[in-house]
Every structure is written in structure tokens, then in C-alpha cells.
Design a protein around this motif. Structure first.
Motif, mmCIF file in Angstrom:
data_model
loop_
_atom_site.group_PDB
_atom_site.id
_atom_site.type_symbol
_atom_site.label_atom_id
_atom_site.label_comp_id
_atom_site.label_asym_id
_atom_site.label_seq_id
_atom_site.Cartn_x
_atom_site.Cartn_y
_atom_site.Cartn_z
ATOM 1 N N TYR A 40 -6.080 -1.338 -3.181
ATOM 2 C CA TYR A 40 -5.769 0.070 -2.951
ATOM 3 C C TYR A 40 -6.878 0.762 -2.163
ATOM 4 C CZ TYR A 40 -1.795 0.150 -6.174
ATOM 5 O OH TYR A 40 -0.575 -0.055 -6.776
ATOM 6 N N ILE A 41 -6.458 1.737 -1.364
ATOM 7 C CA ILE A 41 -7.377 2.678 -0.735
ATOM 8 C C ILE A 41 -7.182 4.029 -1.417
ATOM 9 C CG2 ILE A 41 -8.025 3.899 1.378
ATOM 10 C CD1 ILE A 41 -8.721 0.994 1.556
ATOM 11 N N ALA A 42 -8.285 4.654 -1.821
ATOM 12 C CA ALA A 42 -8.228 5.986 -2.421
ATOM 13 C C ALA A 42 -8.253 7.036 -1.312
ATOM 14 C CB ALA A 42 -9.415 6.189 -3.357
ATOM 15 N N LYS B 119 -1.214 0.904 5.191
ATOM 16 C CA LYS B 119 -0.199 0.000 4.638
ATOM 17 C C LYS B 119 0.044 -1.188 5.563
ATOM 18 C CE LYS B 119 2.501 3.304 1.885
ATOM 19 N NZ LYS B 119 3.805 4.010 1.773
ATOM 20 N N THR B 120 -0.019 -0.951 6.878
ATOM 21 C CA THR B 120 0.240 -2.042 7.820
ATOM 22 C C THR B 120 -0.867 -3.087 7.812
ATOM 23 O OG1 THR B 120 -0.843 -1.024 9.750
ATOM 24 C CG2 THR B 120 1.470 -0.437 9.336
ATOM 25 N N ILE B 121 -2.045 -2.729 7.297
ATOM 26 C CA ILE B 121 -3.141 -3.712 7.270
ATOM 27 C C ILE B 121 -3.408 -4.209 5.845
ATOM 28 C CG2 ILE B 121 -4.219 -2.915 9.403
ATOM 29 C CD1 ILE B 121 -6.252 -1.365 7.733
ATOM 30 N N GLY B 122 -2.396 -4.064 4.989
ATOM 31 C CA GLY B 122 -2.436 -4.767 3.715
ATOM 32 C C GLY B 122 -2.879 -4.003 2.490
ATOM 33 N N PHE B 123 -2.955 -2.665 2.577
ATOM 34 C CA PHE B 123 -3.404 -1.887 1.423
ATOM 35 C C PHE B 123 -2.275 -1.052 0.831
ATOM 36 C CE2 PHE B 123 -7.291 -2.451 3.944
ATOM 37 C CZ PHE B 123 -8.136 -2.978 2.977
ATOM 38 N N LYS B 124 -2.395 -0.766 -0.455
ATOM 39 C CA LYS B 124 -1.570 0.244 -1.098
ATOM 40 C C LYS B 124 -2.398 1.516 -1.240
ATOM 41 C CE LYS B 124 1.751 -2.667 -3.503
ATOM 42 N NZ LYS B 124 2.485 -2.916 -4.781
ATOM 43 N N LEU B 125 -1.734 2.611 -1.569
ATOM 44 C CA LEU B 125 -2.397 3.912 -1.569
ATOM 45 C C LEU B 125 -2.490 4.500 -2.968
ATOM 46 C CD1 LEU B 125 -0.534 5.480 1.501
ATOM 47 C CD2 LEU B 125 -2.617 4.087 1.511
ATOM 48 N N CYS C 254 -18.917 -3.347 5.130
ATOM 49 C CA CYS C 254 -18.836 -3.511 3.669
ATOM 50 C C CYS C 254 -18.156 -4.811 3.261
ATOM 51 C CB CYS C 254 -18.105 -2.320 3.050
ATOM 52 S SG CYS C 254 -19.005 -0.764 3.203
ATOM 53 N N GLY C 255 -17.776 -5.621 4.239
ATOM 54 C CA GLY C 255 -17.157 -6.905 3.929
ATOM 55 C C GLY C 255 -15.778 -6.787 3.318
ATOM 56 N N ILE C 256 -15.030 -5.757 3.718
ATOM 57 C CA ILE C 256 -13.676 -5.558 3.190
ATOM 58 C C ILE C 256 -12.687 -6.252 4.119
ATOM 59 C CG2 ILE C 256 -11.914 -3.857 2.566
ATOM 60 C CD1 ILE C 256 -14.209 -1.835 2.172
ATOM 61 N N ASP C 257 -11.999 -7.250 3.600
ATOM 62 C CA ASP C 257 -11.023 -7.989 4.405
ATOM 63 C C ASP C 257 -9.776 -7.150 4.619
ATOM 64 O OD1 ASP C 257 -12.634 -10.253 4.559
ATOM 65 O OD2 ASP C 257 -11.863 -11.031 2.652
ATOM 66 N N ILE C 258 -9.240 -7.227 5.818
ATOM 67 C CA ILE C 258 -7.993 -6.530 6.108
ATOM 68 C C ILE C 258 -6.992 -7.523 6.676
ATOM 69 C CG2 ILE C 258 -9.134 -4.327 6.533
ATOM 70 C CD1 ILE C 258 -8.784 -4.809 9.518
#
Length: 304
Positions: free
Chosen positions: A147-149, A174-180, A296-300
Motif C-alpha cells: 500500500y501507498i499512504a 495502481k498501475t505500478i503495483g500498489f494499493k491505496l 529507498c529500495g522500494i520495488d515497483i
């Protein structure tokens, strides 16, 4: 050893003062603290293991609240008083040390100015850790998804990036793999401000409207990244140690930027402190977030 710590009634200013709490913990590891804060943020300080007592302070006419506070504190022999409200209270209490924040004009980051005046090192960062029980609750809520806040609100509408841009940012995330997950404060004004976002992103996790701050803290820690306006939630996110991007327009970033080991900020075009949030384009924000993801090493995922 008992220490009296007097801090702000507002969430953002209270979180900024966490650096002082951390300094006290490091310098006096066995001290027991009594915290004086606003009634709406009491749950915030329950997360600190060295806090023995919390006294809510509600404003009264003719500064009568200070007299009521004095009555609650006068019978205790204090080792030290740390007063970030710049009051006269410590001069009417029995204490070995008085540390009162001076209200002088400063061009330093607010947290660094407080650390300097209170005699602590500038390399101390604000830290807070949610309760284990709250972490269990949020683990069940978030599951294994990433999730992204997003926090589209702030204390002033002028400090807010347009909600339409937050909506489009959510589409891209959302298109790069996250929920909100959407975070906002209590009150009708905040609910009204986020309504267009929730209408568009009906699948977003709703984490706002005055929920307990210890629960909100645990929920923020479950997110891969926080993106929001200059607000108390932005400062809280940075103190929790998650990558945090604060967006600034009419507030001065060099004074109020989020402070943490993974804290970043982005300013709207124009002179610092006078930027217009609507001039901060979605493309600028997306480009900046890509840099933060990398650093930050966050995979997308791949954009669809």
C-alpha cells in the motif's frame, strides 16, 4: 527521577517535539515522564514506554488552564521541566532544571531549533513505535498487499495539492503495483475534502476521521510510502520511519519539512513559503516519487 514535558496541542507540532522526547530517553533512560498535551492527541503519547502519566490540557478563558495545570503539578518534586509552550509554569514548580523554549525567530528547521535550545544533539531523530496489539490489527487489515499512504488534507486548504491530482496519482500508483490507503483527520471539513477521492477510488482503505492515533500509527507503518501535504500526519509518518514525501506550497519547507531517516519533501513552484500547490504538476510528483522509490529500495511493477 520525574520529568515534566509540556508540548503542543496540535498533532504536527507535537510530533516535531518527539526529537526532544528521544533526547530525554537517551540522556535519562530511567526517568519517568509526565506529558502535558492537547486532549485530542493523548493516545499519541501512550506509545512511549517512559511516559508515566499524561495530562490533557484544554484551553480556558483568561489562561485559567495554566492555573489548573499548576495545581496538578505543584505537589511533585521534578528533576526537570521541558516546556515547549514557552509558559511560566516551571518558575512556580519545585524543579532542579528549567528548560523553556524561547520564542525567538529562527531560520532553522523547527525540530533542530528545539534540540539546540534544549541542549540535545542535532543528530537525534524523532522516533515512535506503535503497540504490538495495534500492529496485529493492521496486519489483518492490510494482508500481504503493498500500500501507498495518501493524505490529501491539511490544516489549510492553501496547503493542499488539488484532490484531482491525488486522484490521478492514485491511478498511476495502481498501475505500478500498489494499493491505496487514504489518511485524513477528524471533522466534516476533512471528510468533505477527501470525498471526491473516495468516490473515484472506492477500493481504497479508509484510515481517517478521528481514529485512535496509535492505530493510525500502526497502519502507516504497514505502508511502503507516504505521500501527502504538509500536515501532522506527514510528520507522524516520518517519525514512524517509513519513507515520507511531504509537499509544500505556502508553508516554508526549510522550517517544517518532515524529519526522519527516510524523509523527503517537494516544493511547489515559486519562492519558498509562497508556492501555489496547483502549479505542482502530476508529472513532477511522479518523477520525484520514482527517485524516492529507487533511493529507498522500494520495488515497483511495470507501468501498464
Amino acid at each position: 527521577m520525574r520529568i515534566l514535558f509540556i508540548t503542543s496541542s496540535r498533532l504536527g507540532d507535537a510530533v516535531i517535539s518527539f526529537s526532544i522526547l528521544e533526547g530525554i530517553r537517551l540522556k535519562f533512560p530511567f526517568a519517568k515522564l509526565t506529558v502535558v498535551c492537547g486532549s485530542e492527541i493523548v493516545s499519541l503519547f501512550k506509545m512511549f514506554s517512559n511516559v508515566e502519566k499524561i495530562i490533557p490540557l484544554s484551553k480556558r478563558k483568561y489562561n485559567y488552564h495554566w492555573y489548573l495545570l499548576w495545581r496538578k503539578c505543584v505537589k511533585t518534586k521534578w528533576f526537570a521541566v521541558y516546556d515547549l509552550r514557552s509558559s511560566l509554569l516551571s518558575f512556580f514548580l519545585e524543579t532542579e532544571q528549567k528548560n523553556v523554549l524561547k520564542g525567538k525567530k529562527s531560520f532553522n528547521l523547527r525540530a533542530l531549533e528545539q534540540l539546540s535550545q534544549m541542549g540535545f544533539s542535532s543528530d537525534i531523530f524523532p522516533r515512535v513505535e506503535p503497540f504490538f496489539e495495534e500492529k496485529k490489527r493492521t496486519k489483518a487489515l492490510f494482508g500481504i498487499d503493498r500500500y501507498i499512504a495518501l493524505s490529501p488534507t491539511a490544516g489549510s486548504s492553501k496547503k493542499c495539492w488539488p484532490v484531482e491530482d491525488f486522484i490521478r496519482l492514485g491511478d498511476w500508483l495502481k498501475t505500478i503495483g500498489f494499493k491505496l490507503a487514504i489518511f485524513y483527520g477528524k471533522g466534516d471539513k476533512e471528510r468533505f475534502a477527501v470525498k471526491p477521492f473516495l468516490n473515484h477510488h472506492a477500493d481504497a482503505l479508509i484510515l481517517g476521521g478521528g481514529k485512535d492515533l496509535s492505530f493510525i500509527s500502526a497502519a502507516l507503518q504497514k505502508c511502503s510510502l507516504f505521500v501527502g501535504n504538509d500536515s501532522g500526519l506527514m510528520h507522524l509518518s516520518a517519525a514512524l520511519g517509513i519513507p515520507t514525501v511531504g509537499m509544500f506550497g505556502p508553508s516554508v519547507a526549510k522550517l517544517y519539512a518532515p524529519r526522519g531517516e527516510k524523509a523527503f519533501f517537494l516544493e511547489a513552484p515559486g519562492k519558498s513559503g509562497y508556492g501555489i500547490m496547483s502549479l505542482l504538476s502530476l508529472e513532477q510528483v511522479k518523477e520525484y516519487l520514482m527517485i524516492v522509490f529507487r533511493d529507498c529500495g522500494i520495488d515497483i511493477g511495470k507501468e501498464i
